[in-house]
Design an enzyme around this catalytic site. Sequence first.
Site, mmCIF file in Angstrom:
data_model
loop_
_atom_site.group_PDB
_atom_site.id
_atom_site.type_symbol
_atom_site.label_atom_id
_atom_site.label_comp_id
_atom_site.label_asym_id
_atom_site.label_seq_id
_atom_site.Cartn_x
_atom_site.Cartn_y
_atom_site.Cartn_z
ATOM 1 N N HIS A 144 29.916 29.390 19.077
ATOM 2 C CA HIS A 144 28.951 29.516 20.180
ATOM 3 C C HIS A 144 29.062 30.847 20.924
ATOM 4 C CE1 HIS A 144 27.554 25.460 19.796
ATOM 5 N NE2 HIS A 144 28.690 24.900 20.160
ATOM 6 N N ASP A 181 29.172 22.121 11.889
ATOM 7 C CA ASP A 181 29.466 21.564 13.210
ATOM 8 C C ASP A 181 28.189 20.891 13.731
ATOM 9 O OD1 ASP A 181 31.598 22.233 15.715
ATOM 10 O OD2 ASP A 181 29.537 21.876 16.349
ATOM 11 N N HIS A 183 26.879 20.923 16.542
ATOM 12 C CA HIS A 183 26.157 21.754 17.505
ATOM 13 C C HIS A 183 25.681 23.038 16.827
ATOM 14 C CE1 HIS A 183 29.170 19.413 19.933
ATOM 15 N NE2 HIS A 183 28.014 19.009 20.437
ATOM 16 N N ASP A 269 32.487 17.215 14.495
ATOM 17 C CA ASP A 269 31.853 16.437 15.549
ATOM 18 C C ASP A 269 30.566 15.747 15.122
ATOM 19 O OD1 ASP A 269 30.954 19.032 15.347
ATOM 20 O OD2 ASP A 269 31.307 19.539 17.439
#
Length: 369
Positions: A144, A181, A183, A269
């Site tokens: 990120h 991931d 996200h 996740d």
Amino acid sequence: MSTRSGFYWDERCFWHAGGNYALTLPIGGYVQPLAAGGLPESPETKRRLKNLMDVSGIMADLHATSAAPAGRDDLLRIHPASYLDAFKAKSDSGGGELGLRTPFAQGGYEIAALSAGLAMQALSDVLEGTVANAYALSRPPGHHCLPDWPNGFCLMANIAIAIQAARTRGQAQRFVVLDWDVHHGNGTEAIFYEDPDVLTISIHQERNYPLDTGDIADRGRGAGLGANMNIPLPPGAGHTAYLDVMDRIVLPAIERFAPEVILVACGFDAGIFDPIARMLCTVDTYGEMTARVKSAAERLCDGRLVMVHEGGYSEAYVPFCGHRVIEVLSGSARTVADPMAVTVAARQPNARMDAFLHDLVTEMASEFA
């Protein structure tokens, strides 16, 4: 060339913390932070993975080592001096927060540089043939992090730093970054958005985090147009949908791109028990995805594959997902069964949901054809 898989880790990465809100301690030096230290991105998912590897014996099958921290020159290829200086000053003065959801304690700068260093060394060793492939247990995560603005628990862009270091050394020029991931990998995307020689692919839960990035229409810019792919999936996607995406969208794209090395932003996740996402992936999902990308690497780039750890917040389940990835990556016979296999099988999408997801993947595949 080595036939062993590399495993890059360091106990100091487990000591990254967001500040001890429950008890005041002078963090730094030989004072280990409390388990989570107020940070939702707890060290226990990673520490318990390493512990499980010790207990199963799989560590004996790996070339396990630490690495030097990324140096300032390495970091400056991605992050401006103004950001690094502000981070270092706040880290030295006791810690704090520079971006969104990125708290860190004293010494956080050095630990983040070490996390990036693990990814750098893993990629370098794979490209040099020192190891056959590699897993970097990096923490804090990186996907990120923008060049001048950290967010989502990410303080330095680990994979991007590793790629630019490898380019500078002349080890490779053409890379795939596959991010599974849950996200969206917005930081990696932004860094390489205009770069035609880095194909970034993100499979993620739509509008989970960040809320305003990750659209399928975001395909890159300028010379990089077409070298960025987003595959946003609705909550409730599980094993069948993820493998469908891999087979019908991701692997064909990697084949067309013909990279010199494949990197995976390996977050767990999307796992069924994750507390901050709503996907239904299992230990078997991660094993099957790893097998597919490993096979692609063997066909396309002499097996050069590097996995870099990202998110995953279920302390109970992440270790088993990670162990399965490393089993497949290394070809080890030291396997660990999913202790929740019966439960996760019962919670997978029903036939109607699978049909809906299959149609959705068909629609998305047509966008990238």
